[in-house]
Write a protein that holds these residues in place. Structure first.
Motif, PDB file in Angstrom:
ATOM      1  N   TYR A  54       0.836  -1.205   0.000  1.00  0.00           N
ATOM      2  CA  TYR A  54       0.000   0.000   0.000  1.00  0.00           C
ATOM      3  C   TYR A  54       0.874   1.258   0.000  1.00  0.00           C
ATOM      4  CZ  TYR A  54      -3.309   3.442   1.919  1.00  0.00           C
ATOM      5  OH  TYR A  54      -4.068   4.551   2.150  1.00  0.00           O
ATOM      6  N   GLU A  57       2.557   1.830  -3.469  1.00  0.00           N
ATOM      7  CA  GLU A  57       1.717   2.057  -4.652  1.00  0.00           C
ATOM      8  C   GLU A  57       2.067   3.389  -5.310  1.00  0.00           C
ATOM      9  OE1 GLU A  57      -2.315   2.027  -3.253  1.00  0.00           O
ATOM     10  OE2 GLU A  57      -2.433  -0.150  -3.268  1.00  0.00           O
ATOM     11  N   ASP A  58       1.868   3.459  -6.605  1.00  0.00           N
ATOM     12  CA  ASP A  58       2.098   4.694  -7.370  1.00  0.00           C
ATOM     13  C   ASP A  58       3.476   5.287  -7.091  1.00  0.00           C
ATOM     14  OD1 ASP A  58      -0.484   4.544  -8.489  1.00  0.00           O
ATOM     15  OD2 ASP A  58      -1.337   5.563  -6.752  1.00  0.00           O
ATOM     16  N   ASP A  59       4.489   4.445  -7.201  1.00  0.00           N
ATOM     17  CA  ASP A  59       5.874   4.876  -7.001  1.00  0.00           C
ATOM     18  C   ASP A  59       6.077   5.500  -5.616  1.00  0.00           C
ATOM     19  OD1 ASP A  59       8.556   5.108  -7.801  1.00  0.00           O
ATOM     20  OD2 ASP A  59       8.229   7.172  -8.470  1.00  0.00           O
ATOM     21  N   ILE A  61       4.046   7.003  -3.515  1.00  0.00           N
ATOM     22  CA  ILE A  61       3.530   8.368  -3.394  1.00  0.00           C
ATOM     23  C   ILE A  61       3.246   8.752  -1.946  1.00  0.00           C
ATOM     24  CG2 ILE A  61       1.103   7.752  -3.802  1.00  0.00           C
ATOM     25  CD1 ILE A  61       2.808  10.866  -5.230  1.00  0.00           C
ATOM     26  N   LYS A  62       2.775   7.816  -1.153  1.00  0.00           N
ATOM     27  CA  LYS A  62       2.485   8.132   0.259  1.00  0.00           C
ATOM     28  C   LYS A  62       3.770   8.480   1.010  1.00  0.00           C
ATOM     29  CE  LYS A  62      -1.579   5.299   0.051  1.00  0.00           C
ATOM     30  NZ  LYS A  62      -1.421   5.129  -1.374  1.00  0.00           N
ATOM     31  N   ARG A  64       6.548   9.555  -0.409  1.00  0.00           N
ATOM     32  CA  ARG A  64       7.083  10.783  -1.000  1.00  0.00           C
ATOM     33  C   ARG A  64       6.338  12.022  -0.485  1.00  0.00           C
ATOM     34  NH1 ARG A  64      10.577   9.327  -5.042  1.00  0.00           N
ATOM     35  NH2 ARG A  64      10.294   7.243  -5.896  1.00  0.00           N
ATOM     36  N   ASN A  65       5.065  11.844  -0.117  1.00  0.00           N
ATOM     37  CA  ASN A  65       4.272  12.971   0.383  1.00  0.00           C
ATOM     38  C   ASN A  65       4.413  13.177   1.884  1.00  0.00           C
ATOM     39  OD1 ASN A  65       3.288  13.704  -2.114  1.00  0.00           O
ATOM     40  ND2 ASN A  65       1.487  12.398  -1.955  1.00  0.00           N
TER      41      ASN A  65
END
Length: 184
Positions: A54, A57-59, A61-62, A64-65
């Motif tokens: 989870y 997911e999406d490189d 993203i969680k 990275r944010n």
């Protein structure tokens, strides 16, 4: 290792950092959350692997944010709690071997869910700051987006995170006093 080094290592899929972080350093945290969220035995490795997927997911993203407004452990505590609660809602404890119930069949809430709701309401009633209760309900129980709640409350997101931190500290103190008073 700093939070920045941990997050960087996770994003880069560093096996040593990932293994140490998820299966050593965070194990007590995750076990504690799992014991609270699930009222039946769950497989640690399986759930943590799903949490890892989870996060990635999406490189990633969680990750990275992640804004470093709190420690990576505090951030992950909130994220993992929400993830496990959502997971629980989709999981079926089928240890009995009986087939799952028909979705059309009305089933009363399990006693443990009712007890948890009662305990949470009792703890909320004991909290002197009702604004804190509101923030916990909206952010954690209702999974409201922080930006949305900050707009709703006419405050900044940074201020909301401060209120949330104080809310959780107050709830924790009350829960610990409750445990001391009534035992477990």
């Amino acid at each position: 290792m700093t939070d920045q080094e941990i997050v960087k290592g996770l994003i880069e899929r560093n096996g040593r950092i990932t293994e140490d972080f998820f299966f050593v350093k965070c194990k007590p945290l995750f076990c504690s959350i799992m014991n609270i969220v699930f009222d039946y035995e769950v497989e640690y490795d399986e759930l943590v692997n799903e949490l890892y997927l989870y996060l990635m997911e999406d490189d990633a993203i969680k990750l990275r944010n992640f804004e470093y407004r709190s420690s990576v452990y505090q951030w992950l505590k909130v994220l993992a709690t929400r993830f496990f609660i959502k997971k629980r809602a989709r999981m079926i404890d089928n240890a009995s071997g009986e087939p799952p119930c028909d979705k059309q069949e009305h089933v009363a809430a399990p006693e443990s869910d009712v007890a948890v709701e009662y305990d949470m309401e009792r703890l909320f009633e004991a909290m002197p700051t009702k604004r804190y209760v509101y923030v916990i309900r909206r952010l954690i129980l209702e999974d409201c987006e922080p930006e949305e709640l900050a707009r709703e409350m006419n405050i900044t997101t940074a201020n909301l995170y401060n209120i949330k931190r104080r809310s959780m500290a107050q709830l924790t103190r009350i829960a610990l006093n409750d445990i001391r008073k009534y035992g477990k």
